[in-house]
Design a protein around this motif. Structure first.
Motif, mmCIF file in Angstrom:
data_model
loop_
_atom_site.group_PDB
_atom_site.id
_atom_site.type_symbol
_atom_site.label_atom_id
_atom_site.label_comp_id
_atom_site.label_asym_id
_atom_site.label_seq_id
_atom_site.Cartn_x
_atom_site.Cartn_y
_atom_site.Cartn_z
ATOM 1 N N ILE A 6 0.840 -1.199 0.000
ATOM 2 C CA ILE A 6 0.000 0.000 0.000
ATOM 3 C C ILE A 6 0.873 1.247 0.000
ATOM 4 C CG2 ILE A 6 -1.674 1.316 1.367
ATOM 5 C CD1 ILE A 6 -2.943 -1.249 2.216
ATOM 6 N N ASP A 7 1.998 1.197 0.727
ATOM 7 C CA ASP A 7 2.909 2.349 0.740
ATOM 8 C C ASP A 7 3.420 2.666 -0.655
ATOM 9 O OD1 ASP A 7 2.452 1.525 3.298
ATOM 10 O OD2 ASP A 7 4.498 1.848 3.991
ATOM 11 N N GLU A 8 3.843 1.645 -1.402
ATOM 12 C CA GLU A 8 4.391 1.861 -2.737
ATOM 13 C C GLU A 8 3.316 2.347 -3.708
ATOM 14 O OE1 GLU A 8 7.836 -1.640 -2.508
ATOM 15 O OE2 GLU A 8 5.984 -1.936 -3.680
ATOM 16 N N ALA A 9 2.144 1.719 -3.680
ATOM 17 C CA ALA A 9 1.084 2.088 -4.625
ATOM 18 C C ALA A 9 0.603 3.512 -4.392
ATOM 19 C CB ALA A 9 -0.079 1.106 -4.506
ATOM 20 N N LEU A 10 0.375 3.867 -3.126
ATOM 21 C CA LEU A 10 -0.073 5.228 -2.824
ATOM 22 C C LEU A 10 1.055 6.236 -3.027
ATOM 23 C CD1 LEU A 10 -2.278 4.616 0.351
ATOM 24 C CD2 LEU A 10 -3.033 4.992 -1.994
ATOM 25 N N GLY A 11 2.302 5.811 -2.810
ATOM 26 C CA GLY A 11 3.429 6.710 -3.066
ATOM 27 C C GLY A 11 3.546 7.056 -4.542
ATOM 28 N N GLU A 12 3.302 6.081 -5.432
ATOM 29 C CA GLU A 12 3.306 6.365 -6.864
ATOM 30 C C GLU A 12 2.176 7.325 -7.239
ATOM 31 O OE1 GLU A 12 3.047 2.595 -8.711
ATOM 32 O OE2 GLU A 12 5.099 1.976 -8.195
ATOM 33 N N LEU A 13 1.021 7.149 -6.627
ATOM 34 C CA LEU A 13 -0.082 8.078 -6.863
ATOM 35 C C LEU A 13 0.278 9.484 -6.416
ATOM 36 C CD1 LEU A 13 -3.053 8.790 -7.507
ATOM 37 C CD2 LEU A 13 -3.648 7.980 -5.219
ATOM 38 N N GLN A 14 0.929 9.596 -5.300
ATOM 39 C CA GLN A 14 1.352 10.899 -4.784
ATOM 40 C C GLN A 14 2.390 11.547 -5.687
ATOM 41 O OE1 GLN A 14 2.207 10.894 -0.545
ATOM 42 N NE2 GLN A 14 3.824 12.390 -0.849
ATOM 43 N N ASP A 15 3.256 10.745 -6.302
ATOM 44 C CA ASP A 15 4.253 11.292 -7.228
ATOM 45 C C ASP A 15 3.603 11.772 -8.520
ATOM 46 O OD1 ASP A 15 6.247 10.729 -5.416
ATOM 47 O OD2 ASP A 15 6.706 8.768 -6.304
ATOM 48 N N ARG A 16 2.574 11.080 -8.986
ATOM 49 C CA ARG A 16 1.906 11.480 -10.223
ATOM 50 C C ARG A 16 1.093 12.754 -10.047
ATOM 51 N NH1 ARG A 16 0.772 5.872 -10.547
ATOM 52 N NH2 ARG A 16 -1.346 6.246 -9.805
ATOM 53 N N LEU A 17 0.397 12.864 -8.914
ATOM 54 C CA LEU A 17 -0.479 14.014 -8.676
ATOM 55 C C LEU A 17 -0.152 14.626 -7.317
ATOM 56 C CD1 LEU A 17 -3.860 12.460 -9.886
ATOM 57 C CD2 LEU A 17 -2.336 13.940 -11.173
ATOM 58 N N PRO A 18 0.947 15.361 -7.221
ATOM 59 C CA PRO A 18 1.351 15.903 -5.916
ATOM 60 C C PRO A 18 0.437 17.035 -5.461
ATOM 61 C CG PRO A 18 2.802 16.719 -7.631
ATOM 62 C CD PRO A 18 1.892 15.733 -8.295
ATOM 63 N N SER A 19 0.021 16.980 -4.209
ATOM 64 C CA SER A 19 -0.773 18.040 -3.597
ATOM 65 C C SER A 19 -0.777 17.829 -2.087
ATOM 66 C CB SER A 19 -2.215 18.045 -4.129
ATOM 67 O OG SER A 19 -2.886 16.858 -3.764
#
Length: 313
Positions: free
Chosen positions: A191-204
């Motif tokens: 979950i850390d890796e998947a959500l971290g990739e989401l955070q990198d794609r759409l930072p806010s």
């Protein structure tokens, strides 16, 4: 001697058979690899969901293997545009060439390279604008996402299942991005890796808070439902605040783009009143320096106005 000759012939035939088999395996493997690359890159004659066939398939495949192609692909993946790196690059070159020719025909030959650089800047600025637009849409969907996750968690569903359910219920871009998260979880990512990739794609900031809440709850447990409920209310308030700030600054942002347009319009008007004035001005070094300095000042003014009107909420 007869046995040696037969042995030599047998070994030769065996080598020929093995060579033919090796060539066949190599050619079939190469064909399978090419087909796999076509599927993964969504190129070739594959019809997309909207019924559109990809253009410039061969060029796109070669471009993806370069550093520039990989950078363009990363930028495009964050915008949600239905474009391949090859298509974007070809369209960008066409834009640069078009602006170059228009500037040479309407103004002077000196302005061709300048407007070509403007076309290059416009293409990548368009990607940045689309990325920011997608981030804004995603931020507006965060309260609903947080509400869905809270309800699913309260009903006893696991966080992975809650994310998959939210991906099905929400519209784009949140639905598309959560589908990528669900796919990453399905192939074994944490979950850390998947959500971290989401955070990198759409930072806010809002997404950082939500991701941090979900990651901490998945690691240590706790009252995740109450946290998500409070986070939903906070995100709703921030959503309204961002909308008010954007409305107040809309006039300032319009002024930042209107001033350079007025300058270029005044130059065109001068050339119409005094035909050939721009050609005579740009035929000397002093005239060219004056044009470059003036364009630089317009660009500097645009940057300063944009920085002054940028308020982080």
């Amino acid at each position: 001697m007869d046995n040696l000759a037969l042995l030599t012939i047998g070994v030769t035939l065996l080598c020929c058979v093995l060579g033919v088999c090796g060539v066949h395996v190599y050619s079939s493997g190469k064909a399978q690899r090419a087909a796999l690359v076509d599927r993964l890159s969504s190129t070739g004659h594959i019809t997309m969901a909207g019924g559109r066939r990809r253009r410039f398939a061969g060029f796109d495949r070669r471009l993806r293997g370069t550093g520039l192609g990989k950078k363009i692909e990363v930028r495009l993946s964050a915008t949600g545009l239905d474009l391949t790196p090859g298509e974007f690059f070809v369209y960008m070159v066409a834009l640069i060439a078009g602006l170059w020719l228009i500037a040479q025909s309407l103004l002077a030959a000196f302005f061709g390279p300048i407007f070509g650089l403007v076309g290059l800047w416009t293409a990548f600025s368009f990607l940045s604008w689309q990325r920011q637009k997608r981030i804004e849409k995603f931020i507006n969907q965060l309260p609903e996402l947080s509400r869905i996750l809270a309800n699913a968690t309260q009903a006893g569903l696991a966080l992975r299942t809650a994310l998959s359910m939210a991906a099905e219920e929400l519209e784009a871009p949140a639905g598309e991005e959560l589908s990528k998260v669900a796919d990453a979880l399905a192939v074994g990512h944490s979950i850390d890796e998947a959500l971290g990739e989401l955070q990198d794609r759409l930072p806010s900031r809002e997404l950082i808070v939500l991701v941090t809440t979900l990651v901490l709850s998945s690691r240590a447990g706790g009252a995740v439902v109450g946290s998500l409920r409070n986070l939903t209310e906070t995100l709703e308030e921030r959503k309204e605040t961002r909308r008010e700030v954007r409305t107040q600054l809309s006039q300032v942002n319009m002024t930042a783009y209107a001033v350079p347009v007025m300058g270029v319009g005044a130059m065109l008007l001068t050339d119409k009143v005094l035909p050939g004035a721009i050609d005579r001005m740009t035929s000397t070094f002093m005239g060219q320096a004056a044009v470059v300095v003036s364009l630089g000042l317009y660009a500097l003014g645009l940057i300063i106005i944009r920085r002054m009107s940028k308020i982080d909420v």
